[in-house]
Design a protein around this motif. Structure first.
Motif, PDB file in Angstrom:
ATOM      1  N   HIS A   1     -17.149   9.943  41.459  1.00 29.20           N
ATOM      2  CA  HIS A   1     -17.698  11.001  42.355  1.00 29.20           C
ATOM      3  C   HIS A   1     -18.172  10.546  43.482  1.00 29.20           C
TER       4      HIS A   1
ATOM      5  N   HIS B   1     -20.225  20.232  43.113  1.00 29.36           N
ATOM      6  CA  HIS B   1     -20.618  20.036  41.608  1.00 29.36           C
ATOM      7  C   HIS B   1     -21.653  19.138  41.729  1.00 29.36           C
TER       8      HIS B   1
ATOM      9  N   CYS C   1     -15.911  14.917  47.624  1.00 28.45           N
ATOM     10  CA  CYS C   1     -16.287  14.100  46.329  1.00 28.45           C
ATOM     11  C   CYS C   1     -15.185  12.865  46.139  1.00 28.45           C
TER      12      CYS C   1
ATOM     13  N   CYS D   1     -13.905  12.509  43.446  1.00 34.10           N
ATOM     14  CA  CYS D   1     -12.949  13.294  42.476  1.00 34.10           C
ATOM     15  C   CYS D   1     -12.038  13.888  43.184  1.00 34.10           C
TER      16      CYS D   1
END
Ligand SMILES: [Zn+2]
Ligand SMILES: [Zn+2]
Length: 175
Positions: free
Chosen positions: A51, A26, A18, A20
């Motif tokens: 993200h 998530h 991701c 992040c």
């Protein structure tokens, strides 16, 4: 099981990085929340900026998110959720050049009839405009796009009607 849940379950979120810095696991939760199928059982807005996309780039999960957004449009999700998925899809196809945006655009092209349906149904002016702007990026058939631009002129936002938001718009043949 719903179409959107099936499409979320099909993706290898754990194997993707991701934006992040975590694995993309998530994002499956985020997408369910957006669709109204999270623990709260109602649509909850979640930002995917940082993200999956940023103003400068897309991250690895972008094609998977594109597929899920298309599945959401084909599914029976609340109008608020539809609007959010269209905004998300718009971010996925609007990226500059390079490999990931091209991949997302190719995926979105497979869903052009979902986007045309959104424009023509005029369920919400915002959603119709977003769907049309995605089409201006991914629809190879410019004549069909122009035809719909004329038919939907009464409810499309001014930028879509006039071609202002369409980089490939050629108004030379129009009166
Ligand atoms: Zn993340
Ligand atoms: Zn527009």
């Amino acid at each position: 099981m719903r179409l959107i849940e099936m499409e979320i379950a099909r993706q290898d979120w754990k194997g993707m990085l991701c934006g992040c810095g975590n694995t993309a696991e998530h994002l499956a939760e985020y997408l369910l929340q957006l669709a109204g199928h999270g623990p709260e059982q109602r649509p909850i807005h979640v930002s995917f900026e940082g993200h999956v996309w940023s103003p400068a780039a897309l991250w690895e999960p972008a094609p998977a998110v594109t597929s899920v957004a298309l599945a959401a449009l084909a599914d029976d999700v609340a109008p608020t959720s539809r609007g959010w998925f269209l905004e998300l899809l718009h971010c996925m196809v609007a990226g500059e050049g390079t490999e990931l945006p091209e991949h997302c655009r190719a995926l979105a092209t497979q869903g052009i009839w979902l986007l045309y349906e959104e424009v023509m149904s005029n369920r919400s002016p915002g959603a119709a405009g977003d769907a049309f702007e995605i089409l201006t990026v991914v629809e190879p058939d410019r004549a069909r796009l122009q035809r719909v631009r004329e038919i939907a002129a009464a409810w499309l936002p001014v930028c879509c009607r006039t071609g202002l938001c369409d980089d490939d718009f050629d108004g030379s043949g129009l009166v």
